[in-house]
Scaffold this motif. Structure first.
Motif, PDB file in Angstrom:
ATOM      1  N   SER A  81       0.834  -1.202   0.000  1.00 26.59           N
ATOM      2  CA  SER A  81       0.000   0.000   0.000  1.00 26.59           C
ATOM      3  C   SER A  81       0.869   1.253   0.000  1.00 26.59           C
ATOM      4  CB  SER A  81      -0.917  -0.002   1.230  1.00 26.59           C
ATOM      5  OG  SER A  81      -1.800  -1.106   1.200  1.00 26.59           O
ATOM      6  N   ALA A  82       1.930   1.251   0.798  1.00 29.46           N
ATOM      7  CA  ALA A  82       2.840   2.403   0.846  1.00 29.46           C
ATOM      8  C   ALA A  82       3.535   2.604  -0.493  1.00 29.46           C
ATOM      9  CB  ALA A  82       3.865   2.202   1.961  1.00 29.46           C
ATOM     10  N   ALA A  83       3.911   1.495  -1.158  1.00 25.42           N
ATOM     11  CA  ALA A  83       4.566   1.603  -2.463  1.00 25.42           C
ATOM     12  C   ALA A  83       3.603   2.162  -3.512  1.00 25.42           C
ATOM     13  CB  ALA A  83       5.091   0.236  -2.896  1.00 25.42           C
ATOM     14  N   PHE A  84       2.368   1.677  -3.523  1.00 23.29           N
ATOM     15  CA  PHE A  84       1.376   2.202  -4.457  1.00 23.29           C
ATOM     16  C   PHE A  84       1.137   3.696  -4.221  1.00 23.29           C
ATOM     17  CE2 PHE A  84      -0.406  -2.264  -4.930  1.00 23.29           C
ATOM     18  CZ  PHE A  84      -0.031  -2.385  -6.257  1.00 23.29           C
ATOM     19  N   LYS A  85       1.054   4.090  -2.960  1.00 19.99           N
ATOM     20  CA  LYS A  85       0.817   5.500  -2.649  1.00 19.99           C
ATOM     21  C   LYS A  85       1.979   6.357  -3.129  1.00 19.99           C
ATOM     22  CE  LYS A  85      -0.786   8.556   1.039  1.00 19.99           C
ATOM     23  NZ  LYS A  85      -0.027   9.703   0.551  1.00 19.99           N
ATOM     24  N   ILE A  87       4.047   5.738  -5.636  1.00 19.02           N
ATOM     25  CA  ILE A  87       3.982   5.824  -7.108  1.00 19.02           C
ATOM     26  C   ILE A  87       2.903   6.809  -7.522  1.00 19.02           C
ATOM     27  CG2 ILE A  87       3.469   4.551  -9.223  1.00 19.02           C
ATOM     28  CD1 ILE A  87       4.651   2.070  -7.839  1.00 19.02           C
ATOM     29  N   HIS A  88       1.720   6.682  -6.887  1.00 17.30           N
ATOM     30  CA  HIS A  88       0.603   7.558  -7.241  1.00 17.30           C
ATOM     31  C   HIS A  88       0.937   9.018  -6.958  1.00 17.30           C
ATOM     32  CE1 HIS A  88      -3.162   9.751  -6.373  1.00 17.30           C
ATOM     33  NE2 HIS A  88      -3.650   9.029  -7.361  1.00 17.30           N
ATOM     34  N   ASP A  89       1.482   9.292  -5.770  1.00 17.58           N
ATOM     35  CA  ASP A  89       1.707  10.680  -5.371  1.00 17.58           C
ATOM     36  C   ASP A  89       2.880  11.317  -6.100  1.00 17.58           C
ATOM     37  OD1 ASP A  89      -0.373  10.254  -3.650  1.00 17.58           O
ATOM     38  OD2 ASP A  89       0.830  10.231  -1.821  1.00 17.58           O
ATOM     39  N   ARG A  90       3.915  10.537  -6.393  1.00 16.21           N
ATOM     40  CA  ARG A  90       5.123  11.120  -6.985  1.00 16.21           C
ATOM     41  C   ARG A  90       5.053  11.236  -8.506  1.00 16.21           C
ATOM     42  NH1 ARG A  90       9.674   7.364  -3.984  1.00 16.21           N
ATOM     43  NH2 ARG A  90       8.971   7.706  -1.819  1.00 16.21           N
ATOM     44  N   TYR A  91       4.403  10.263  -9.140  1.00 16.21           N
ATOM     45  CA  TYR A  91       4.600  10.138 -10.582  1.00 16.21           C
ATOM     46  C   TYR A  91       3.345  10.204 -11.443  1.00 16.21           C
ATOM     47  CZ  TYR A  91       8.926   8.229  -8.643  1.00 16.21           C
ATOM     48  OH  TYR A  91      10.081   8.052  -7.926  1.00 16.21           O
ATOM     49  N   LEU A  92       2.173   9.964 -10.885  1.00 20.42           N
ATOM     50  CA  LEU A  92       0.979   9.872 -11.714  1.00 20.42           C
ATOM     51  C   LEU A  92       0.076  11.079 -11.508  1.00 20.42           C
ATOM     52  CD1 LEU A  92       0.074   6.089 -11.323  1.00 20.42           C
ATOM     53  CD2 LEU A  92       1.558   7.179 -13.005  1.00 20.42           C
ATOM     54  N   THR A  93      -0.675  11.397 -12.544  1.00 15.25           N
ATOM     55  CA  THR A  93      -1.655  12.474 -12.442  1.00 15.25           C
ATOM     56  C   THR A  93      -3.009  11.901 -12.059  1.00 15.25           C
ATOM     57  OG1 THR A  93      -2.203  12.280 -14.798  1.00 15.25           O
ATOM     58  CG2 THR A  93      -0.448  13.823 -14.191  1.00 15.25           C
ATOM     59  N   VAL A 216      -8.489  -2.390  -1.204  1.00 12.32           N
ATOM     60  CA  VAL A 216      -7.774  -2.862  -0.013  1.00 12.32           C
ATOM     61  C   VAL A 216      -6.472  -2.092   0.215  1.00 12.32           C
ATOM     62  CG1 VAL A 216      -8.751  -5.190  -0.095  1.00 12.32           C
ATOM     63  CG2 VAL A 216      -6.618  -4.688  -1.322  1.00 12.32           C
ATOM     64  N   PHE A 217      -5.937  -1.465  -0.832  1.00 12.42           N
ATOM     65  CA  PHE A 217      -4.683  -0.728  -0.690  1.00 12.42           C
ATOM     66  C   PHE A 217      -4.913   0.728  -0.286  1.00 12.42           C
ATOM     67  CE2 PHE A 217      -3.624  -4.045  -3.919  1.00 12.42           C
ATOM     68  CZ  PHE A 217      -2.791  -4.794  -3.117  1.00 12.42           C
ATOM     69  N   GLY A 218      -6.150   1.196  -0.387  1.00  8.97           N
ATOM     70  CA  GLY A 218      -6.460   2.558   0.030  1.00  8.97           C
ATOM     71  C   GLY A 218      -5.806   3.632  -0.813  1.00  8.97           C
ATOM     72  N   VAL A 219      -5.529   3.343  -2.079  1.00 11.52           N
ATOM     73  CA  VAL A 219      -4.844   4.285  -2.962  1.00 11.52           C
ATOM     74  C   VAL A 219      -5.678   4.454  -4.227  1.00 11.52           C
ATOM     75  CG1 VAL A 219      -2.738   4.796  -4.251  1.00 11.52           C
ATOM     76  CG2 VAL A 219      -2.594   3.584  -2.066  1.00 11.52           C
ATOM     77  N   GLU A 220      -5.950   5.683  -4.563  1.00 18.69           N
ATOM     78  CA  GLU A 220      -6.740   5.968  -5.753  1.00 18.69           C
ATOM     79  C   GLU A 220      -6.037   5.458  -7.009  1.00 18.69           C
ATOM     80  OE1 GLU A 220      -8.439   9.844  -8.256  1.00 18.69           O
ATOM     81  OE2 GLU A 220      -7.240  10.115  -6.437  1.00 18.69           O
TER      82      GLU A 220
END
Length: 513
Positions: A81-85, A87-93, A216-220
């Protein structure tokens, strides 16, 4: 199930809730059972079953060990979940999707914590992987290994390995490879191999159509494939591990994990599973071989006939089953190897059996074996069966020598480049300890890879006017060699495209006696 199925298989089938005739009735040590659960990624599933039914063989120590394994597995959910977050926050729009394949995808789809399994990396697809990889490299992420041809970058984020794919590769054999027949089996003659490995892409667009939000990962934006595509991915993944005898990364693992079989059953049970969608994508990606193979495995080892029914497939005999699927010994070299369903849960076929099936160059202990192969494929030195690619491909010209003494097993390859592909590779397997060298001539870069279970060899590489010279040295005292004193091995030389397709190749099996 057949009486030939081992107690390991009976235990693992019971662990995942299958009903394969007579179940496991005890006999293994707790240590053995815990290792099987660890290797096959089924600790959570067995714990769930033991909560409802605890047989006499399930000791307190076994349960404690399983609880420990599953506690570690659950920690991985937080890490992922932390890894997905990140990636989402740093690199994706906003609005971009991340498709997570394999690993925790089944847990993400079902939401059942019993389905959490040990998985140390995340395989992902995004719409624009090249841009994401460039951003990750600009951020100076840690890259931890050489990428496979279908992967853009392997990097570590928040302590988790991220394998960013351009697509998911589906392996299959063309008609010539599936019907492979050798000729020239007399001593010193070349054996010709025809046909090719086919690699078809399963793309981001294929997966995103009916992708399921992984809440389950809580990441958009994190999604997993729908059940039909997930079944296809598991079939393709397991079939590739089965087919590729030479795969460096899987040699020390079971060819087939019961965790994968259990997830197949989960997906087949979902209302969102569509046999028609599965078969349509299997046809599109030439995955029918992989799905048909998995249908037989699922039926044999768990008694689940739903995939076979979806295919309209009939159950063949064990002997007929294995004759249908030649194995990729290395690159474009295929052989029908003796096997059994029991081997799938134990590991790879021993190198000695592969060499026996191919026919090997005999080398006296303390002696030396030499063989030279011209571009035409003609061996200029007698003494064993040399294997070469045949129409429309060719042999890889090389002079190969193999020798050993008490402190050294030495392989020297002097190769001539043909420019049939940008990558020249040399594959050396000494008694099940594989090592592979790759010279990317387009980038003039040399790399090597090995299993973590293989000691580091000493190597010397130099360019020559016509190609290269490579020396490989291994200390035999570091290896667990066969008790009979014989050392079986393989030396392969080939030129490859950037995909796993060999355009020129020579394979020399041998036995040091």
């Amino acid at each position: 199930m057949r009486a030939t199925v081992t107690e390991d298989a009976r235990f693992l089938a019971w662990a995942v809730g299958a009903k394969p005739g007579e179940g496991y009735r005890g006999g293994h040590s707790d240590e053995r059972l815990l290792k099987l659960c660890f290797d096959h990624r089924v600790a959570g599933r067995l714990l769930a079953r033991l909560r409802n039914s605890r047989p006499d063989w399930a000791s307190d120590a076994l349960l404690a060990g399983l609880e420990e394994q599953q506690a570690e597995n659950l920690k991985l959910v937080k890490m992922h979940s932390a890894a997905f977050k990140a990636i989402h926050d740093r690199y994706l729009t906003h609005g971009e999707k991340i498709i997570s394949m394999k690993g925790l995808a089944c847990f993400a789809y079902t939401g059942n914590p019993d389905h959490v399994r040990r998985t140390l990396d995340i395989d992902i697809l995004v719409d624009d992987p090249e841009t994401l990889a460039a951003a990750m490299r600009a951020d100076k992420v840690t890259e931890y290994r050489n990428v496979s041809p279908h992967e853009i970058i392997n990097a570590r984020i928040e302590g988790v390995g991220i394998d960013l794919h351009a697509h998911y590769p589906i392996w299959s054999l063309d008609g010539d490879a599936a019907a492979w027949q050798g000729r020239g089996r007399e001593q010193g003659d070349a054996i010709l191999h025809r046909g090719e490995l086919q690699v078809s892409p399963l793309t981001f667009e294929d997966l995103t159509d009916q992708a399921f939000p992984a809440e389950v990962f809580g990441v958009e934006g994190v999604h997993v494939p729908d059940p039909s595509i997930s079944v296809l991915i598991i079939c393709a993944h397991c079939f590739r591990d089965f087919m590729s005898f030479s795969s460096i990364t899987v040699r020390a693992k079971p060819t087939l994990k019961f965790g994968d079989l259990a997830e197949m059953g989960d997906y087949l049970s979902q209302p969102g599973f569509s046999p028609q969608r599965l078969l349509a994508f299997a046809d599109k990606t030439h995955a029918t071989q992989a799905v048909r193979w998995m249908a037989r495995i699922l039926l044999q080892l768990t008694g689940d006939d739903r995939l076979a029914t979806a295919l309209g497939a009939s159950a063949s005999s064990e002997e007929d089953f294995f004759s249908q699927f030649p194995r990729a010994v290395w690159g474009g070299f295929f052989a029908r190897l003796p096997d059994s369903f029991e081997n799938f849960i134990a590991g790879k076929i021993p190198t000695a059996q592969v060499v026996s099936a191919l026919g090997g160059l005999a080398i006296d202990a303390e002696g030396e074996g030499r063989i030279s192969i011209e571009a035409t494929g003609a061996p200029t030195s007698p003494g064993g069966n040399t294997h070469i690619l045949d129409r429309p491909n060719t042999a890889a010209p090389a002079a190969i020598s193999i020798r050993r003494d008490d402190r050294d097993i030495a392989v020297v390859v002097e190769g001539e480049t043909l420019s049939r592909g940008p990558n020249t590779r040399v594959h050396i397997d000494i008694a099940g300890y594989p090592w592979e060298w790759n010279w990317d001539r387009s980038a003039d870069r040399v790399t090597a890879k090995k299993s973590i279970h293989v000691p580091e060899p000493r190597t010397v590489f130099e360019k020559t006017p016509s190609g290269f010279r490579l020396e490989y040295h291994m200390d035999p005292t570091l290896l667990d060699l066969p008790e009979n004193g014989e050392i079986p091995g393989l030396v392969g030389v080939g030129e490859f495209e950037h995909t796993p397709v060999m355009r020129a190749g020579t394979l020399v099996p041998f036995v040091i006696r």
